[in-house]
Design a protein around this motif. Structure first.
Motif, PDB file in Angstrom:
ATOM      1  N   ASP A  21       1.749   2.686 -35.247  1.00  0.00           N
ATOM      2  CA  ASP A  21       2.509   1.643 -34.313  1.00  0.00           C
ATOM      3  C   ASP A  21       1.662   1.194 -33.272  1.00  0.00           C
ATOM      4  O   ASP A  21       0.834   2.107 -32.341  1.00  0.00           O
ATOM      5  CB  ASP A  21       3.778   2.457 -33.764  1.00  0.00           C
ATOM      6  CG  ASP A  21       4.785   1.167 -33.084  1.00  0.00           C
ATOM      7  OD1 ASP A  21       4.393   0.178 -32.898  1.00  0.00           O
ATOM      8  OD2 ASP A  21       5.726   1.647 -32.478  1.00  0.00           O
ATOM      9  N   SER A  22       1.423  -0.175 -33.024  1.00  0.00           N
ATOM     10  CA  SER A  22       0.565  -0.780 -32.168  1.00  0.00           C
ATOM     11  C   SER A  22       1.470  -1.406 -31.063  1.00  0.00           C
ATOM     12  O   SER A  22       0.661  -2.064 -30.079  1.00  0.00           O
ATOM     13  CB  SER A  22      -0.414  -1.526 -32.646  1.00  0.00           C
ATOM     14  OG  SER A  22       0.028  -2.657 -33.324  1.00  0.00           O
ATOM     15  N   SER A  23       2.590  -1.343 -30.922  1.00  0.00           N
ATOM     16  CA  SER A  23       3.507  -2.129 -30.006  1.00  0.00           C
ATOM     17  C   SER A  23       3.044  -1.395 -28.574  1.00  0.00           C
ATOM     18  O   SER A  23       3.393  -2.356 -27.572  1.00  0.00           O
ATOM     19  CB  SER A  23       4.804  -1.812 -30.281  1.00  0.00           C
ATOM     20  OG  SER A  23       5.153  -0.681 -30.327  1.00  0.00           O
ATOM     21  N   ASN A  24       2.747  -0.260 -28.373  1.00  0.00           N
ATOM     22  CA  ASN A  24       2.416   0.128 -27.195  1.00  0.00           C
ATOM     23  C   ASN A  24       0.757   0.684 -27.091  1.00  0.00           C
ATOM     24  O   ASN A  24       0.680   1.671 -27.783  1.00  0.00           O
ATOM     25  CB  ASN A  24       3.251   1.283 -26.666  1.00  0.00           C
ATOM     26  CG  ASN A  24       3.020   1.844 -25.368  1.00  0.00           C
ATOM     27  OD1 ASN A  24       2.044   1.450 -24.622  1.00  0.00           O
ATOM     28  ND2 ASN A  24       3.847   2.780 -24.721  1.00  0.00           N
ATOM     29  N   LEU A  25       0.004  -0.138 -26.616  1.00  0.00           N
ATOM     30  CA  LEU A  25      -1.316   0.113 -26.738  1.00  0.00           C
ATOM     31  C   LEU A  25      -1.845   1.604 -26.092  1.00  0.00           C
ATOM     32  O   LEU A  25      -2.983   2.004 -26.225  1.00  0.00           O
ATOM     33  CB  LEU A  25      -2.157  -0.736 -26.073  1.00  0.00           C
ATOM     34  CG  LEU A  25      -2.059  -2.522 -26.730  1.00  0.00           C
ATOM     35  CD1 LEU A  25      -2.876  -3.495 -25.925  1.00  0.00           C
ATOM     36  CD2 LEU A  25      -2.490  -2.189 -28.250  1.00  0.00           C
ATOM     37  N   THR A  26      -0.917   2.170 -25.039  1.00  0.00           N
ATOM     38  CA  THR A  26      -1.224   3.204 -24.303  1.00  0.00           C
ATOM     39  C   THR A  26      -1.002   4.522 -25.243  1.00  0.00           C
ATOM     40  O   THR A  26      -1.120   5.544 -24.875  1.00  0.00           O
ATOM     41  CB  THR A  26      -0.644   3.253 -22.958  1.00  0.00           C
ATOM     42  OG1 THR A  26       0.999   3.335 -23.170  1.00  0.00           O
ATOM     43  CG2 THR A  26      -0.973   2.190 -22.146  1.00  0.00           C
ATOM     44  N   THR A  27      -0.229   4.250 -26.354  1.00  0.00           N
ATOM     45  CA  THR A  27       0.342   5.291 -27.414  1.00  0.00           C
ATOM     46  C   THR A  27      -0.551   5.440 -28.347  1.00  0.00           C
ATOM     47  O   THR A  27      -0.728   4.560 -29.188  1.00  0.00           O
ATOM     48  CB  THR A  27       1.683   5.024 -27.627  1.00  0.00           C
ATOM     49  OG1 THR A  27       2.672   4.855 -26.351  1.00  0.00           O
ATOM     50  CG2 THR A  27       2.096   6.137 -28.628  1.00  0.00           C
ATOM     51  N   GLN A  28      -0.871   6.794 -28.499  1.00  0.00           N
ATOM     52  CA  GLN A  28      -1.815   7.082 -29.651  1.00  0.00           C
ATOM     53  C   GLN A  28      -0.729   7.671 -30.781  1.00  0.00           C
ATOM     54  O   GLN A  28      -0.177   8.778 -30.826  1.00  0.00           O
ATOM     55  CB  GLN A  28      -2.682   8.158 -29.169  1.00  0.00           C
ATOM     56  CG  GLN A  28      -3.695   7.986 -28.218  1.00  0.00           C
ATOM     57  CD  GLN A  28      -4.614   9.173 -27.918  1.00  0.00           C
ATOM     58  OE1 GLN A  28      -5.090   9.689 -28.999  1.00  0.00           O
ATOM     59  NE2 GLN A  28      -4.681   9.524 -26.742  1.00  0.00           N
ATOM     60  N   SER A  29      -0.488   6.674 -31.615  1.00  0.00           N
ATOM     61  CA  SER A  29       0.513   7.164 -32.751  1.00  0.00           C
ATOM     62  C   SER A  29       0.146   7.473 -33.965  1.00  0.00           C
ATOM     63  O   SER A  29       0.968   7.478 -35.022  1.00  0.00           O
ATOM     64  CB  SER A  29       1.130   5.580 -32.934  1.00  0.00           C
ATOM     65  OG  SER A  29       0.237   4.749 -33.489  1.00  0.00           O
ATOM     66  N   ALA A  30      -1.294   8.167 -33.903  1.00  0.00           N
ATOM     67  CA  ALA A  30      -1.639   9.032 -35.244  1.00  0.00           C
ATOM     68  C   ALA A  30      -0.432  10.314 -35.264  1.00  0.00           C
ATOM     69  O   ALA A  30      -0.512  10.996 -34.181  1.00  0.00           O
ATOM     70  CB  ALA A  30      -2.902   9.388 -35.229  1.00  0.00           C
ATOM     71  N   LEU A  31      -0.034  10.379 -36.245  1.00  0.00           N
ATOM     72  CA  LEU A  31       1.046  11.671 -36.257  1.00  0.00           C
ATOM     73  C   LEU A  31       0.571  12.826 -36.907  1.00  0.00           C
ATOM     74  O   LEU A  31      -0.579  12.928 -37.676  1.00  0.00           O
ATOM     75  CB  LEU A  31       2.075  11.379 -37.258  1.00  0.00           C
ATOM     76  CG  LEU A  31       2.996   9.951 -36.629  1.00  0.00           C
ATOM     77  CD1 LEU A  31       4.253   9.781 -37.571  1.00  0.00           C
ATOM     78  CD2 LEU A  31       3.356  10.025 -35.056  1.00  0.00           C
ATOM     79  N   GLN A  32       0.834  14.129 -36.245  1.00  0.00           N
ATOM     80  CA  GLN A  32       0.417  15.347 -36.776  1.00  0.00           C
ATOM     81  C   GLN A  32       1.613  15.842 -37.118  1.00  0.00           C
ATOM     82  O   GLN A  32       2.842  15.886 -36.631  1.00  0.00           O
ATOM     83  CB  GLN A  32      -0.289  16.195 -35.718  1.00  0.00           C
ATOM     84  CG  GLN A  32      -1.557  15.332 -35.072  1.00  0.00           C
ATOM     85  CD  GLN A  32      -2.039  16.412 -34.120  1.00  0.00           C
ATOM     86  OE1 GLN A  32      -2.416  17.399 -34.275  1.00  0.00           O
ATOM     87  NE2 GLN A  32      -1.759  15.712 -32.670  1.00  0.00           N
ATOM     88  N   THR A  33       1.514  16.781 -38.436  1.00  0.00           N
ATOM     89  CA  THR A  33       2.714  17.595 -38.876  1.00  0.00           C
ATOM     90  C   THR A  33       2.826  18.891 -38.268  1.00  0.00           C
ATOM     91  O   THR A  33       1.709  19.702 -38.408  1.00  0.00           O
ATOM     92  CB  THR A  33       2.645  17.328 -40.435  1.00  0.00           C
ATOM     93  OG1 THR A  33       2.604  16.110 -40.748  1.00  0.00           O
ATOM     94  CG2 THR A  33       3.944  18.091 -41.097  1.00  0.00           C
ATOM     95  N   ASN A  34       3.956  19.435 -37.954  1.00  0.00           N
ATOM     96  CA  ASN A  34       3.963  20.814 -37.768  1.00  0.00           C
ATOM     97  C   ASN A  34       4.138  21.665 -39.225  1.00  0.00           C
ATOM     98  O   ASN A  34       5.298  21.763 -39.926  1.00  0.00           O
ATOM     99  CB  ASN A  34       5.270  21.079 -37.147  1.00  0.00           C
ATOM    100  CG  ASN A  34       5.475  22.608 -36.527  1.00  0.00           C
ATOM    101  OD1 ASN A  34       4.447  23.307 -36.335  1.00  0.00           O
ATOM    102  ND2 ASN A  34       6.633  23.179 -36.429  1.00  0.00           N
ATOM    103  N   ALA A  35       2.957  21.960 -39.639  1.00  0.00           N
ATOM    104  CA  ALA A  35       3.049  22.547 -41.091  1.00  0.00           C
ATOM    105  C   ALA A  35       3.590  23.909 -41.036  1.00  0.00           C
ATOM    106  O   ALA A  35       2.755  24.960 -41.366  1.00  0.00           O
ATOM    107  CB  ALA A  35       1.507  22.495 -41.603  1.00  0.00           C
TER     108      ALA A  35
END
Length: 215
Positions: A21-35
């Motif tokens: 998601d690039s709607s908020n440029l201050t948000t790093q939206s690469a997701l990490q999974t709780n494995a």
């Protein structure tokens, strides 16, 4: 993660931001999974850093499973579980390495295979008896060490024999392929020579086509 959670796939379980998601440029939206078995929910980098900057872990807001840096992965829970299954399966089967001929009946062999699968399942999926199953594998290995080594050696010999046979078959196939290619080349060359000599006969440059080409 349950099937009911499918709508939350590729979304942060805290803030709801989507993967990429690039709607908020201050948000790093690469997701990490709780494995962790029982969770598998995802979190954006911003929420993770904000939560873990104050404490060593935080509860997943969906299932309340603890989230720690060591349990976070850029891979999905399925990827992690698959790798874990492969690793434990290799370790358990190295110890429980009997084959069908080691049993008096097919039923006993099938029961043995079922027991092995139960052990692997419990460990991989962190069932309540997972530690008990790990201890069971260790105890079995210590009690049957000599037989395990013998079977490993036999299997290694069998695998070498199979590899040697496959290599021999591949060499034979390559030899037949080379012979076929050479034969095709020879036929093509003979056809060209026959065509050339036939033309020479028609032009009166020679009396007849070579005997070996007429055969």
């Amino acid at each position: 993660m349950d099937a009911d959670d499918s709508d939350g796939l590729f979304r942060c379980a805290v803030c709801g931001v989507s993967e990429g998601d690039s709607s908020n440029l201050t948000t790093q939206s690469a997701l990490q999974t709780n494995a962790t078995v029982g969770c598998g929910h995802q979190f954006c980098t911003s929420c993770v850093e904000r939560a873990l900057s104050r404490q060593k872990s935080f509860p997943c807001p969906v299932c309340e499973t603890l989230v720690k840096r060591v349990t976070l992965s850029t891979r999905t829970l399925d990827d992690v579980q698959c790798e874990k299954d492969t690793s434990w399966r290799r370790r358990v089967l190295k110890v429980y390495n009997k084959v069908e001929v080691d049993f008096p009946t097919l039923l006993e062999y099938n029961n043995y295979l079922e027991e092995v699968e139960d052990i692997i399942f419990s460990i991989v999926n962190e069932e309540p008896n997972a530690e008990e199953m790990k201890a069971k594998v260790k105890t079995y290995e210590e009690a049957n060490k000599s037989q395990i080594v013998i079977r490993q050696s036999q299997r290694a010999d069998e695998e070498r024999a199979i590899s040697d046979r496959i290599a021999a078959e591949q060499r034979e196939a390559e030899r037949r392929k080379r012979e076929f290619i050479e034969a095709e080349k020879a036929i093509a060359s003979a056809k060209r020579q026959f065509k050339q000599e036939s033309t020479e006969v028609m032009l009166g440059e020679r009396e007849e086509v070579s005997a070996e080409l007429r055969a």
